[in-house]
Design an enzyme around this catalytic site. Sequence first.
Site, PDB file in Angstrom:
ATOM      1  N   ASP A  25     -31.905  -1.005  58.648  1.00  0.00           N
ATOM      2  CA  ASP A  25     -31.409  -0.006  59.605  1.00  0.00           C
ATOM      3  C   ASP A  25     -32.402   0.269  60.741  1.00  0.00           C
ATOM      4  O   ASP A  25     -32.071   0.996  61.682  1.00  0.00           O
ATOM      5  CB  ASP A  25     -31.119   1.337  58.894  1.00  0.00           C
ATOM      6  CG  ASP A  25     -29.924   1.244  57.958  1.00  0.00           C
ATOM      7  OD1 ASP A  25     -29.110   0.314  58.120  1.00  0.00           O
ATOM      8  OD2 ASP A  25     -29.812   2.104  57.069  1.00  0.00           O
TER       9      ASP A  25
ATOM     10  N   LYS B 293     -28.653   9.065  60.600  1.00  0.00           N
ATOM     11  CA  LYS B 293     -27.446   8.334  61.045  1.00  0.00           C
ATOM     12  C   LYS B 293     -26.329   8.550  60.039  1.00  0.00           C
ATOM     13  O   LYS B 293     -26.577   8.895  58.873  1.00  0.00           O
ATOM     14  CB  LYS B 293     -27.728   6.826  61.179  1.00  0.00           C
ATOM     15  CG  LYS B 293     -28.190   6.091  59.909  1.00  0.00           C
ATOM     16  CD  LYS B 293     -27.107   5.640  58.946  1.00  0.00           C
ATOM     17  CE  LYS B 293     -27.662   4.974  57.694  1.00  0.00           C
ATOM     18  NZ  LYS B 293     -26.743   4.841  56.580  1.00  0.00           N
TER      19      LYS B 293
END
Length: 280
Positions: A134, A8
């Site tokens: 996350d 990401k």
Amino acid sequence: MEILSPAKINLFLKVLKKRPDGYHDIFSLMCPVSLYDSMSFDFTGHEICVSCKHPGVPEDKTNLAFRAASLFFEKMGDRPSGLSIRIDKKIPVAAGLGGGSSNAATVLKTLNKHYANRFSQKQLQKIGLAIGADVPFFILDKPAIVRGVGERLTVYDGLADCHVILICPDIKVSTAQVYKNLNLGLTNCKKKPKYPIFKNRNFDVRNNLCNDLEVVATSWHPEILEIKNALFHHGADNVLMSGSGPSVFGLYKSESQALEAMKKLTENKLWKVFLANLLL
Ligand code: ATP
């Protein structure tokens, strides 16, 4: 069974305040990108085991993929069957790209599918949050506004397709140290922050990239600035450090410009350089 586990980037990251539990409330725009670890799963044997040949990644129960599997079986309540997980790392480790959290999310999603969707996506995200902030985002696996410590997610559809060059230098940045050294005096928010740039649903990458953690990491490692300059020099529309660093990404609307830049940037053998896309 071979499954891809994406990295990401944070296109926007504001640290709002330190919470009494020591974690930080953030407001972030995160997007998965097409740089992947490859994971394979074998549902035989009697216990969980993880193999990963990367020197920076543990193979014992501290591996985030191992923790995800073990927590999944614990929550399931049944006697765990055997599971061998192999991880081929391509995402640089401890680089601000979320590789470990992504691996954990991939394990949770794969196990959930294998066990006939025992948990809803929300339940799976709750399990994931216990492993890392996350992980819920990677379970969602879409561009999202991420709030709280990472548990409040809103799918975001205001991003346009673009090419991403990711550069990771060979330096270590501790996430904990970066947060510790952040000057929250200026940013500590009492009120709920409102960011009007997210209201019209079209995120302008030329003007709105932001990462509160960048100033801390660059003060210790000027090489991060050097990478930013190199990306700008090679035509990036805009450039930012991801997460707590040290990885930096450059965004390109034009594919030919991104390919041209790749040729030049890969000449620096001290950097790992990747070409990817936003996964929208
Ligand atoms: P964070 O900001 O949460 O530290 P990151 O994206 O910068 O995340 P990761 O690649 O996730 O970094 O690695 C963070 C730490 O987690 C490393 O010290 C690494 O040894 C450990 N780790 C445990 N399991 C994994 C895994 N499956 N993949 C990568 N790192 C792992």
